[in-house]
Write a protein that holds these residues in place. Structure first.
Motif, PDB file in Angstrom:
ATOM      1  N   ARG A   1      -5.148  20.855  57.685  1.00  0.00           N
ATOM      2  CA  ARG A   1      -3.735  20.844  58.170  1.00  0.00           C
ATOM      3  C   ARG A   1      -3.734  22.034  59.537  1.00  0.00           C
ATOM      4  O   ARG A   1      -3.068  21.527  60.459  1.00  0.00           O
ATOM      5  N   ASP A   2      -4.432  22.912  59.208  1.00  0.00           N
ATOM      6  CA  ASP A   2      -4.605  23.841  60.562  1.00  0.00           C
ATOM      7  C   ASP A   2      -4.940  23.272  61.529  1.00  0.00           C
ATOM      8  O   ASP A   2      -4.654  23.492  62.681  1.00  0.00           O
TER       9      ASP A   2
ATOM     10  N   LEU B   1      -2.794  21.021  63.028  1.00  0.00           N
ATOM     11  CA  LEU B   1      -1.558  21.666  63.713  1.00  0.00           C
ATOM     12  C   LEU B   1      -2.015  22.126  65.233  1.00  0.00           C
ATOM     13  O   LEU B   1      -1.532  22.368  66.236  1.00  0.00           O
TER      14      LEU B   1
ATOM     15  N   ASP C   1       1.449  16.824  51.931  1.00  0.00           N
ATOM     16  CA  ASP C   1       0.628  17.237  53.229  1.00  0.00           C
ATOM     17  C   ASP C   1       1.571  16.727  54.534  1.00  0.00           C
ATOM     18  O   ASP C   1       1.425  17.631  55.390  1.00  0.00           O
TER      19      ASP C   1
ATOM     20  N   ILE D   1       3.073  18.947  57.733  1.00  0.00           N
ATOM     21  CA  ILE D   1       2.599  19.195  59.086  1.00  0.00           C
ATOM     22  C   ILE D   1       3.283  18.086  60.144  1.00  0.00           C
ATOM     23  O   ILE D   1       3.457  18.534  61.064  1.00  0.00           O
ATOM     24  N   CYS D   2       3.826  17.103  59.524  1.00  0.00           N
ATOM     25  CA  CYS D   2       4.247  16.103  60.432  1.00  0.00           C
ATOM     26  C   CYS D   2       5.701  16.214  60.994  1.00  0.00           C
ATOM     27  O   CYS D   2       6.490  16.702  60.402  1.00  0.00           O
TER      28      CYS D   2
END
Ligand code: ATP
Ligand code: MG
Lengths: 258, 312
Positions: free
Chosen positions: B178-179, B182, B200, B204-205
């Motif tokens: 995820r990081d 991003l 998830d 993030i999206c």
């Protein structure tokens, strides 16, 4: 330029994969055993020593070379597809034909190494037995290479669109028929029947005629080999392989990777 | 500017001896804006991977067209600025992590000087610097996923298509990915990512499309889709009697008791406040009160149900 570089990388990786595969070593070991066993066989045929070494040695190189060309070749193409390694490769600006050509060149460089090793064994046996050096042997080995390069093109051609099992069967079948084409044609000519002759003629002219590339027997007998015939045969092998590769590229281009 | 665009994508597979038709993708339009993280969400078998294979030129659409960076996907040059993580395993097991990256870097015609610098740095970035010289055959599942991610980044692409980048990862690994995603967005890259794990995607999206049965059924900004308004309020209390539990439960949309703890869910804040007052006046203790937004999961479940109704 970029294209050539990618083909080179693909070839190199194919070669590297084969070199790190056990199958190759097993086949090479078998071939070495065959060549050594020719010594033992020769002992049973006193007087015909040289002929036997040469026959068996060349036959072993051709036969195991063909097995490696067919099975390693098909396996390496199939693995890229079944293990989906091809996905990350083709989702790059890599052209599909580059993949086919890279695979082919990688396999051909493998053939060079493997024929080199087997020939090394073979020539060592000849020298050990005090057989006089003959360039005909080297020519014969060169033509075995051409035949195997052609077989590899057949294997790649079938692998480009069908399953490994079918590809293996078709390639082995063509390899066998390829050595019998002259007989097939003679059969058609002698039968003289109107029905069968066009068929045998068509087979003779369309399938890969491996007999044309086979100078093993002549070389083993120590007969002189006609240079023009050799040049023609070499040209034939190169052109035939080229056509097969292009066919493979076209079929591969249309393929869906599921 | 749209980086990935598709119009009317469709793929029908023919399978088996009878060539039975399977409509894997029925109709998909896409418009992925530069610099966004676009979540392509759907349950198993919805057609996500099939869509991605059409975008990356691995299969030909039965109908429709797609473009990456303005070039039609039938042109290999459309993949010049693309990093692609295929679904599942796709490794040359006989290569080491570093060799694998070097191979892919060379397929992208990267010069040796760039490769020498970038490969160790990337392996570090995805957290497997220690395994650079280990054959991939010996990698764990998480390490494979990581080396796969490094592969997608090797050409410093401006568009990334990631098919289930988090599958097979532990919670720590998911957070790392995820990081990573991003940070890619922060670098101005566009990320198109599939998942069936909604949490998830929610984290993030920027933009989400929900695909069901080969068709996009919901699509938009996450805020737009989920709505900003509160979808419910969760109240957790302790120390109330069975009788009070029964009483509070009547107004709740959901009520659960677990030992001495009770959870209620109310449709709006006013009702929740009222329940809290009742609990307090009966000497119960309030443990938490959380307003809940509608989740992507609920959206998807609602979509699935709507599709079912439509079909049935
Ligand atoms: N090669 C194929 N032949 C026949 N049917 C296929 C093929 N590939 C996919 N399908 C079918 O198409 C549908 C969509 O498959 P796809 O792999 O795109 O789903 P997905 O959304 O990626 O699912 P998952 O979340 O499980 O990865 C499925 O019903 C699948 O069975
Ligand atoms: Mg999938």
């Amino acid at each position: 330029m970029n294209s050539l570089q990618r083909i080179w990388v693909l070839a190199q990786n194919t070669y590297r994969e084969a070199i790190r595969d056990k199958l190759l070593y097993n086949l090479l070991l078998f071939a070495a055993l065959m060549i050594v066993s020719s010594i033992v066989l020769a002992k049973l045929h006193l007087g015909y020593d040289e002929r036997i070494y040469r026959d068996v040695g060349l036959a072993a190189i051709a036969m195991f070379g063909a097995m490696i060309a067919i099975f390693v070749g098909i396996n390496l193409v199939y693995r890229e597809i079944s293990q989906k390694t091809v996905h990350a490769m083709l989702a790059k600006p890599v052209r599909r034909w580059e993949f086919i050509l890279g695979k082919y060149l990688g396999l051909v460089s493998l053939l060079v190494i493997e024929i080199g090793i087997m020939s090394g064994f073979f020539l060592a046996v000849l020298v050990y037995k005090g057989s006089p050096w003959e360039w005909a042997m080297v020519w014969a080995i060169g033509f075995i290479f051409l035949e195997l390069a052609l077989i590899t093109a057949v294997a790649i051609f079938f692998s480009s669109f069908t399953t490994p099992y079918l590809a293996g069967m078709f390639t082995v079948a063509l390899w066998i028929i390829g050595h019998l084409l002259a007989d097939v044609r003679d059969f058609g000519l002698q039968q003289g029947s109107e029905g069968i002759r066009p068929l045998t003629e068509a087979l003779y002219w369309s399938l890969p005629n491996l007999d044309r590339l086979d100078i093993k027997a002549a070389a083993a007998d120590g007969n002189a080999i006609d240079a023009a015939r050799m040049a023609g045969a070499a040209l034939y092998a190169v052109c035939y392989s080229g056509v097969l590769l292009m066919g493979g590229m076209l079929l591969f281009q249309r393929r869906d990777f599921k | 500017m749209s980086v990935i665009r598709a119009s009317g994508l469709k793929k029908t597979f023919r399978t088996g001896f009878l060539m039975r038709q399977v409509e894997a993708v029925r109709h998909v339009d896409l418009d992925v804006a530069k610099g966004s993280i676009y979540g392509f969400i759907g349950p198993n078998g919805a057609g996500k991977t099939t869509c991605i294979k059409m975008l990356t030129g691995l299969i030909r659409p039965t109908a429709g067209e797609a473009w990456i960076n303005g070039l039609p996907v039938s042109d290999p040059d459309s993949r010049r600025g693309l990093g692609f993580l295929p679904e599942g395993t796709f490794f040359h097991e006989y290569l080491t992590g570093a060799e694998f990256l070097d191979f892919h870097a060379r397929l992208l015609n990267l010069p040796a000087s760039v490769r020498r610098e970038r490969i160790p740095a990337l392996l570090e970035r995805v957290g497997i610097g220690h395994a650079a010289d280990l054959r991939i055959r010996r990698y764990s599942k998480g390490m494979r996923q990581r080396v796969g991610l490094a592969q997608t980044l090797i050409g410093d692409p401006d568009v990334l298509i990631l098919d289930e980048p988090m599958s097979g990862l532990d919670p720590l690994g998911r957070r790392d990915v995820r990081d990573l995603i991003l940070s890619l967005r922060d670098d101005g890259k566009t990320v198109f990512v599939t998942s069936h794990i909604l949490g998830d995607a929610e984290l993030i999206c920027d933009h989400v499309a929900i695909i069901l049965g080969g068709r996009i059924v919901s699509e938009g900004c996450l805020d737009e889709l989920l709505g900003k308004e509160v979808a419910g309020v969760e109240v957790v209390v302790e120390g109330i009697s069975e009788a009070l539990f029964e009483e509070l439960r009547t107004g709740a949309t959901r009520a659960v008791s677990q030992g001495s703890r009770f959870l209620f869910e109310y449709a709006d804040e006013a009702q929740a406040e009222k329940a809290v007052d009742t609990v307090r006046s009966a000497d119960g203790r309030l443990r938490s009160l959380v307003p809940r937004r509608r989740s992507l999961e609920e959206l998807m479940v609602a979509d699935i149900e709507r599709e079912k109704e439509r079909a049935g």
